[in-house]
Design an enzyme around this catalytic site. Sequence first.
Site, PDB file in Angstrom:
ATOM      1  N   LYS A   1       4.412 -16.084  12.974  1.00 44.04           N
ATOM      2  CA  LYS A   1       3.069 -16.831  13.773  1.00 44.04           C
ATOM      3  C   LYS A   1       2.712 -18.027  12.845  1.00 44.04           C
ATOM      4  O   LYS A   1       2.116 -18.084  13.342  1.00 44.04           O
ATOM      5  CB  LYS A   1       2.271 -15.396  14.192  1.00 44.04           C
ATOM      6  CG  LYS A   1       1.594 -14.898  11.812  1.00 44.04           C
ATOM      7  CD  LYS A   1       0.472 -14.124  12.524  1.00 44.04           C
ATOM      8  CE  LYS A   1      -0.480 -13.155  11.230  1.00 44.04           C
ATOM      9  NZ  LYS A   1      -0.782 -12.376  11.438  1.00 44.04           N
TER      10      LYS A   1
ATOM     11  N   GLU B   1       6.191  -1.430 -15.478  1.00 41.53           N
ATOM     12  CA  GLU B   1       5.641  -1.440 -14.544  1.00 41.53           C
ATOM     13  C   GLU B   1       4.312  -0.398 -14.590  1.00 41.53           C
ATOM     14  O   GLU B   1       5.172   0.915 -14.883  1.00 41.53           O
ATOM     15  CB  GLU B   1       4.923  -2.195 -13.192  1.00 41.53           C
ATOM     16  CG  GLU B   1       5.443  -3.388 -13.522  1.00 41.53           C
ATOM     17  CD  GLU B   1       5.278  -3.910 -11.979  1.00 41.53           C
ATOM     18  OE1 GLU B   1       5.289  -2.926 -10.715  1.00 41.53           O
ATOM     19  OE2 GLU B   1       5.100  -5.243 -12.068  1.00 41.53           O
TER      20      GLU B   1
ATOM     21  N   HIS C   1      -5.172  -2.836  -5.088  1.00 38.25           N
ATOM     22  CA  HIS C   1      -4.240  -2.929  -6.062  1.00 38.25           C
ATOM     23  C   HIS C   1      -5.858  -3.250  -7.365  1.00 38.25           C
ATOM     24  O   HIS C   1      -6.304  -3.854  -7.487  1.00 38.25           O
ATOM     25  CB  HIS C   1      -3.987  -4.598  -5.842  1.00 38.25           C
ATOM     26  CG  HIS C   1      -2.421  -4.993  -7.761  1.00 38.25           C
ATOM     27  ND1 HIS C   1      -3.851  -5.090  -8.523  1.00 38.25           N
ATOM     28  CD2 HIS C   1      -1.509  -5.218  -7.703  1.00 38.25           C
ATOM     29  CE1 HIS C   1      -2.345  -5.488  -9.696  1.00 38.25           C
ATOM     30  NE2 HIS C   1      -1.035  -5.090  -8.974  1.00 38.25           N
TER      31      HIS C   1
ATOM     32  N   ARG D   1      -1.142   3.476  -9.512  1.00 37.90           N
ATOM     33  CA  ARG D   1      -3.161   2.407  -9.749  1.00 37.90           C
ATOM     34  C   ARG D   1      -3.586   2.524  -8.517  1.00 37.90           C
ATOM     35  O   ARG D   1      -4.946   2.399  -8.723  1.00 37.90           O
ATOM     36  CB  ARG D   1      -1.917   0.886  -8.511  1.00 37.90           C
ATOM     37  CG  ARG D   1      -1.500   1.177  -7.155  1.00 37.90           C
ATOM     38  CD  ARG D   1      -1.263  -0.078  -6.614  1.00 37.90           C
ATOM     39  NE  ARG D   1      -0.255  -0.492  -7.541  1.00 37.90           N
ATOM     40  CZ  ARG D   1       0.662  -1.795  -7.154  1.00 37.90           C
ATOM     41  NH1 ARG D   1       0.801  -2.019  -6.203  1.00 37.90           N
ATOM     42  NH2 ARG D   1       1.608  -2.213  -8.422  1.00 37.90           N
TER      43      ARG D   1
ATOM     44  N   ARG E   1       2.413   3.920  -3.043  1.00 43.39           N
ATOM     45  CA  ARG E   1       3.841   3.553  -3.184  1.00 43.39           C
ATOM     46  C   ARG E   1       3.636   3.580  -4.878  1.00 43.39           C
ATOM     47  O   ARG E   1       2.797   3.138  -5.255  1.00 43.39           O
ATOM     48  CB  ARG E   1       3.847   2.094  -2.462  1.00 43.39           C
ATOM     49  CG  ARG E   1       5.443   1.513  -2.458  1.00 43.39           C
ATOM     50  CD  ARG E   1       4.724   0.926  -2.360  1.00 43.39           C
ATOM     51  NE  ARG E   1       3.358  -0.835  -2.691  1.00 43.39           N
ATOM     52  CZ  ARG E   1       3.597  -1.339  -3.369  1.00 43.39           C
ATOM     53  NH1 ARG E   1       4.978  -1.521  -4.344  1.00 43.39           N
ATOM     54  NH2 ARG E   1       2.621  -2.273  -3.877  1.00 43.39           N
TER      55      ARG E   1
HETATM   56  C1  SIN Z   1       1.599  -6.345  -9.022  1.00 45.83           C
HETATM   57  O1  SIN Z   1       3.042  -7.219  -9.638  1.00 45.83           O
HETATM   58  O2  SIN Z   1       1.309  -6.119 -10.005  1.00 45.83           O
HETATM   59  C2  SIN Z   1       2.826  -6.114  -7.711  1.00 45.83           C
HETATM   60  C3  SIN Z   1       3.424  -4.905  -7.825  1.00 45.83           C
HETATM   61  C4  SIN Z   1       3.493  -4.477  -6.191  1.00 45.83           C
HETATM   62  O3  SIN Z   1       2.406  -4.074  -5.246  1.00 45.83           O
HETATM   63  O4  SIN Z   1       4.827  -3.959  -6.485  1.00 45.83           O
END
Ligand code: SIN
Length: 514
Positions: free
Chosen positions: A34, A112, A227, A273, A369
């Site tokens: 789009k 992470e 986030h 998160r 996730r």
């Molecule tokens: C991030 O870089 O913090 C995001 C990574 C993600 O959403 O998987």
Amino acid sequence: MASPGPLIVGSGIAGLYVALRARELGLRPTLVTKSRLEESNTRYAQGGIAAALGEDDSVGRHLADTVKAGGGLVDRRAARRLTEEAPKRIADLVRFGVPFDTVDGRVALGREAAHSRSRILHAGGDATGLQIEETLRQRALHEGIEARERTVLRRLNNDGGPVVATLSRDDGSGVEEVHDRSVVLATGGAGGLYRYSSNPSITTGEGIGVAFRAGATVTDLEFVQFHPTTFYHDGAPRFLMTEAIRGEGAILRNDAGERFLPKYDRAAELAPRDVVSRAIDREMRRTGAPCVWLDATGIDRDRLFARFPTIIRFLASYGIDPSRERIPVAPAAHYTVGGVATDLDGHSTVPGLYACGEVAATGVHGANRLASNSLLEGLVFGERVARQLAHPTAGRPPTPGRSQTVSLREGRNEPMTERSFSSLREILWEKVGIVRDGPGLREAVRRLQTLGDGLEPAQPQDLPLPGADAALTARLIATAALARTESRGAHWRADHPKPLAAWKLHLGLSRSGG
Ligand code: SIN
């Protein structure tokens, strides 16, 4: 005569990858998008892409972390496919030319939140999505894949036979019907429907609305992931401050300068998160401050600048040097866990309609996730869709544990305006946000119904009004969140703050009478 190739909608990692693999498998795909080919949520992904490639790692560990993050709702078969097939799909990206960062000749692996091992591949430091998007886009152009920009999927018709797609230019002109082609939705998520989002504004979730309208079951929409750390500054975009910064040792402080996460979770800054986002939300409410502070001053300056060049450049434009001062951050909508219900080969409940990437819901993420599993999801399930396109087999997504029908007639048949979109974004943020409750959700559902979502066109032959599918997606998110009377993963209800055994299931929505 050769049969026409598949129609792929969306040009993020999932759409481009399916197009490339379909081509390698002998098909002639057409890709429509789009916006511009290079504009997608993928482009803005920073942290990276997860795969168990480290010597101390294993598929079993990646699987266990994925299942643990998912709040008891992860489909183990889907998560096994995701984690097992990850190394092969990374090898595909390398084959296509993605320049992953290396250390001493080996791929560099970052850490992470909620990952028990360092397993995040990155490229260009924190420009992983950009590097992947550009590499796949150029490869698609090089392969001569037909790609049509500024082309919108307006409707899918499913009268029991093969699905018929109606497309138009983004200004509404040039309406055309596409018959006899499999359709692959790779349209991404709905984060851009929220007032504050880490996503670009094009992520308005129409793929979910368009599929629902065609009779597809959608599922898990109540699980919207926020986030924890996006840049907070009046008038500035909510630019992502990747979790990888916390993975490198940055900590979060409240307005009084105190580190607060150890009070909420043993894993502190490396907690999942949803936990970190809620903790920040609470600290902000408690102190009345509009943000908290990401403190990266403890990280070696050279390392910080080498590892996060995109963020350093962005912050410099606001006069901030993160090696010396704290970064103001606040949570924002980031990822749509739910979407079009599919099996592990991307079949939706509508024959001939496939979905993969963020628009799809395979159950792989459960209720929440794990970081850096989303680019991976686009590849792993994109590959499985490409194989289906080349060698179709029958398939059907599993029936969700609980189903609810939604009446389209309750919506108002008026075009969405800038003003109604801005109210919609506000309603989702305020009432269907990080912490929800029954009265707020009821109000959200009621108000979203009056915003002109144009659910049933006045005449059956009319196309849905512009913006109607995005508005429908917003309403479906609120409806699902109201229905789930418990807290689990990314879905937190202040009025039902505990997970309930009776809700350890997926909620599916479909249109009544459809
Ligand atoms: C991030 O870089 O913090 C995001 C990574 C993600 O959403 O998987």
